[in-house]
Motif scaffolding. Structure first.
Motif, PDB file in Angstrom:
ATOM      1  N   TYR A   7       0.806  -1.212   0.000  1.00 23.20           N
ATOM      2  CA  TYR A   7       0.000   0.000   0.000  1.00 23.20           C
ATOM      3  C   TYR A   7       0.845   1.271   0.000  1.00 23.20           C
ATOM      4  CZ  TYR A   7      -4.338  -2.488   0.787  1.00 23.20           C
ATOM      5  OH  TYR A   7      -5.429  -3.292   0.625  1.00 23.20           O
ATOM      6  N   ALA A   8       0.411   2.227  -0.801  1.00 18.29           N
ATOM      7  CA  ALA A   8       0.908   3.586  -0.674  1.00 18.29           C
ATOM      8  C   ALA A   8       0.228   4.225   0.536  1.00 18.29           C
ATOM      9  CB  ALA A   8       0.597   4.387  -1.931  1.00 18.29           C
ATOM     10  N   ILE A   9       0.952   5.105   1.174  1.00 16.98           N
ATOM     11  CA  ILE A   9       0.427   5.788   2.360  1.00 16.98           C
ATOM     12  C   ILE A   9       0.479   7.288   2.132  1.00 16.98           C
ATOM     13  CG2 ILE A   9       0.657   6.169   4.839  1.00 16.98           C
ATOM     14  CD1 ILE A   9      -0.053   3.301   4.190  1.00 16.98           C
ATOM     15  N   ALA A  10      -0.570   7.944   2.520  1.00 13.43           N
ATOM     16  CA  ALA A  10      -0.618   9.396   2.388  1.00 13.43           C
ATOM     17  C   ALA A  10      -1.001  10.037   3.712  1.00 13.43           C
ATOM     18  CB  ALA A  10      -1.615   9.803   1.313  1.00 13.43           C
ATOM     19  N   TRP A  11      -0.603  11.277   3.837  1.00 13.93           N
ATOM     20  CA  TRP A  11      -1.081  12.135   4.912  1.00 13.93           C
ATOM     21  C   TRP A  11      -2.028  13.161   4.304  1.00 13.93           C
ATOM     22  CZ3 TRP A  11      -0.439  11.498  10.059  1.00 13.93           C
ATOM     23  CH2 TRP A  11       0.578  10.627  10.478  1.00 13.93           C
ATOM     24  N   PHE A  12      -3.167  13.300   4.939  1.00 15.02           N
ATOM     25  CA  PHE A  12      -4.133  14.330   4.598  1.00 15.02           C
ATOM     26  C   PHE A  12      -4.311  15.225   5.816  1.00 15.02           C
ATOM     27  CE2 PHE A  12      -6.234  12.869   0.649  1.00 15.02           C
ATOM     28  CZ  PHE A  12      -5.674  11.618   0.529  1.00 15.02           C
ATOM     29  N   ARG A  13      -4.889  16.373   5.588  1.00 16.92           N
ATOM     30  CA  ARG A  13      -5.259  17.200   6.720  1.00 16.92           C
ATOM     31  C   ARG A  13      -6.576  17.903   6.421  1.00 16.92           C
ATOM     32  NH1 ARG A  13      -0.708  22.066   6.489  1.00 16.92           N
ATOM     33  NH2 ARG A  13      -1.628  23.227   4.743  1.00 16.92           N
ATOM     34  N   GLN A  14      -7.248  18.262   7.494  1.00 18.35           N
ATOM     35  CA  GLN A  14      -8.513  18.980   7.354  1.00 18.35           C
ATOM     36  C   GLN A  14      -8.594  20.041   8.433  1.00 18.35           C
ATOM     37  OE1 GLN A  14     -12.025  16.499   7.269  1.00 18.35           O
ATOM     38  NE2 GLN A  14     -13.183  18.084   6.216  1.00 18.35           N
ATOM     39  N   ALA A  15      -8.632  21.274   7.990  1.00 17.52           N
ATOM     40  CA  ALA A  15      -8.784  22.405   8.896  1.00 17.52           C
ATOM     41  C   ALA A  15     -10.268  22.700   9.083  1.00 17.52           C
ATOM     42  CB  ALA A  15      -8.056  23.614   8.334  1.00 17.52           C
ATOM     43  N   ALA A  52      -4.863  16.430   0.510  1.00 17.87           N
ATOM     44  CA  ALA A  52      -3.669  15.593   0.547  1.00 17.87           C
ATOM     45  C   ALA A  52      -2.449  16.484   0.675  1.00 17.87           C
ATOM     46  CB  ALA A  52      -3.579  14.759  -0.717  1.00 17.87           C
ATOM     47  N   ILE A  53      -1.520  16.091   1.534  1.00 19.97           N
ATOM     48  CA  ILE A  53      -0.326  16.905   1.712  1.00 19.97           C
ATOM     49  C   ILE A  53       0.946  16.160   1.324  1.00 19.97           C
ATOM     50  CG2 ILE A  53      -1.345  18.417   3.422  1.00 19.97           C
ATOM     51  CD1 ILE A  53       0.043  16.832   5.595  1.00 19.97           C
ATOM     52  N   SER A  54       0.957  14.846   1.460  1.00 22.18           N
ATOM     53  CA  SER A  54       2.151  14.084   1.113  1.00 22.18           C
ATOM     54  C   SER A  54       1.789  12.617   0.974  1.00 22.18           C
ATOM     55  CB  SER A  54       3.218  14.247   2.193  1.00 22.18           C
ATOM     56  OG  SER A  54       4.406  13.553   1.844  1.00 22.18           O
ATOM     57  N   CYS A  55       2.477  11.923   0.088  1.00 20.10           N
ATOM     58  CA  CYS A  55       2.280  10.485   0.002  1.00 20.10           C
ATOM     59  C   CYS A  55       3.594   9.800  -0.355  1.00 20.10           C
ATOM     60  CB  CYS A  55       1.177  10.103  -0.965  1.00 20.10           C
ATOM     61  SG  CYS A  55       1.329  10.756  -2.615  1.00 20.10           S
ATOM     62  N   ILE A  56       3.634   8.525  -0.060  1.00 20.49           N
ATOM     63  CA  ILE A  56       4.842   7.739  -0.271  1.00 20.49           C
ATOM     64  C   ILE A  56       4.428   6.405  -0.888  1.00 20.49           C
ATOM     65  CG2 ILE A  56       4.783   6.805   2.091  1.00 20.49           C
ATOM     66  CD1 ILE A  56       7.901   7.028   2.035  1.00 20.49           C
ATOM     67  N   SER A  57       5.217   5.975  -1.863  1.00 21.30           N
ATOM     68  CA  SER A  57       4.891   4.732  -2.552  1.00 21.30           C
ATOM     69  C   SER A  57       5.043   3.537  -1.627  1.00 21.30           C
ATOM     70  CB  SER A  57       5.800   4.576  -3.770  1.00 21.30           C
ATOM     71  OG  SER A  57       7.157   4.469  -3.355  1.00 21.30           O
ATOM     72  N   SER A  58       4.545   2.393  -2.068  1.00 22.37           N
ATOM     73  CA  SER A  58       4.555   1.200  -1.221  1.00 22.37           C
ATOM     74  C   SER A  58       5.973   0.776  -0.839  1.00 22.37           C
ATOM     75  CB  SER A  58       3.831   0.055  -1.921  1.00 22.37           C
ATOM     76  OG  SER A  58       4.401  -0.189  -3.194  1.00 22.37           O
ATOM     77  N   SER A  59       6.908   0.987  -1.739  1.00 22.61           N
ATOM     78  CA  SER A  59       8.296   0.612  -1.457  1.00 22.61           C
ATOM     79  C   SER A  59       9.040   1.676  -0.668  1.00 22.61           C
ATOM     80  CB  SER A  59       9.042   0.363  -2.766  1.00 22.61           C
ATOM     81  OG  SER A  59       9.173   1.577  -3.481  1.00 22.61           O
ATOM     82  N   GLY A  60       8.493   2.885  -0.685  1.00 19.92           N
ATOM     83  CA  GLY A  60       9.176   4.003  -0.047  1.00 19.92           C
ATOM     84  C   GLY A  60      10.134   4.727  -0.964  1.00 19.92           C
ATOM     85  N   LEU A  84      -6.524  18.832  11.598  1.00 20.89           N
ATOM     86  CA  LEU A  84      -6.525  17.427  11.991  1.00 20.89           C
ATOM     87  C   LEU A  84      -5.817  16.655  10.882  1.00 20.89           C
ATOM     88  CD1 LEU A  84      -7.590  15.610  14.274  1.00 20.89           C
ATOM     89  CD2 LEU A  84      -9.668  15.292  12.929  1.00 20.89           C
ATOM     90  N   TYR A  85      -4.796  15.917  11.252  1.00 22.68           N
ATOM     91  CA  TYR A  85      -3.970  15.209  10.276  1.00 22.68           C
ATOM     92  C   TYR A  85      -4.308  13.724  10.301  1.00 22.68           C
ATOM     93  CZ  TYR A  85      -1.071  19.298   9.410  1.00 22.68           C
ATOM     94  OH  TYR A  85      -0.637  20.544   9.037  1.00 22.68           O
ATOM     95  N   TYR A  86      -4.531  13.180   9.119  1.00 25.40           N
ATOM     96  CA  TYR A  86      -4.904  11.781   8.963  1.00 25.40           C
ATOM     97  C   TYR A  86      -3.875  11.051   8.098  1.00 25.40           C
ATOM     98  CZ  TYR A  86      -9.633  13.505  10.018  1.00 25.40           C
ATOM     99  OH  TYR A  86     -10.742  14.092  10.587  1.00 25.40           O
ATOM    100  N   CYS A  87      -3.648   9.787   8.395  1.00 30.42           N
ATOM    101  CA  CYS A  87      -2.946   8.944   7.440  1.00 30.42           C
ATOM    102  C   CYS A  87      -3.957   7.997   6.799  1.00 30.42           C
ATOM    103  CB  CYS A  87      -1.795   8.171   8.064  1.00 30.42           C
ATOM    104  SG  CYS A  87      -2.236   6.998   9.351  1.00 30.42           S
TER     105      CYS A  87
END
Length: 126
Positions: free
Chosen positions: A31-39, A46-54, A92-95
């Motif tokens: 899985y790719a993982i992302a960070w989102f945020r909601q003010a 979406a603010i940043s994401c990283i591929s499954s391998s990194g 509020l920051y979510y992964c």
């Protein structure tokens, strides 16, 4: 399946925080993982994401040079190092986790994410 964020808190402008996302219950390195945020009053972004391998990382323009995303597939964790924080980073920051087969353009949309954490609050204020 769980994604659990930690590391949020109150920080002064110009300060730093490191957020962590701990995953369990699924094959993390698929899985790719992302960070989102909601003010308050705003849409989730979406603010940043990283591929499954990194090997590949991506940032929204306003985060480039300030935020760094990383992952440790042996520990099923993703970190977001946030520096030079500004009051407008308060949110509020979510992964979230999306199948690693999605192309970059898809990873900026919430619809492709299968799993979400509950969020951790970041407040930037003097």
């Amino acid at each position: 399946v769980q994604l659990v964020e930690s590391g949020g808190g109150l920080v002064q402008p110009g300060g730093s925080l490191k957020l962590s996302c701990a995953a369990s219950g699924f094959t993390f390195d698929d899985y790719a993982i992302a960070w989102f945020r909601q003010a308050p009053g705003k849409e989730r972004e979406a603010i940043s994401c990283i591929s499954s391998s990194g090997e590949s990382t991506y940032y929204a323009d306003s985060m480039k040079g300030r935020f760094t995303i990383s992952r440790d597939n042996a520990k099923n964790t993703v970190n977001l190092q946030m520096n030079s924080l500004k009051p407008e980073d308060t949110a509020l920051y979510y992964c979230a986790a999306a199948p690693g087969t999605y192309i970059l353009s898809a990873l900026w949309t919430t619809a492709v994410y299968d799993y979400w954490g509950q969020g951790t609050l970041v407040t930037v204020s003097s």
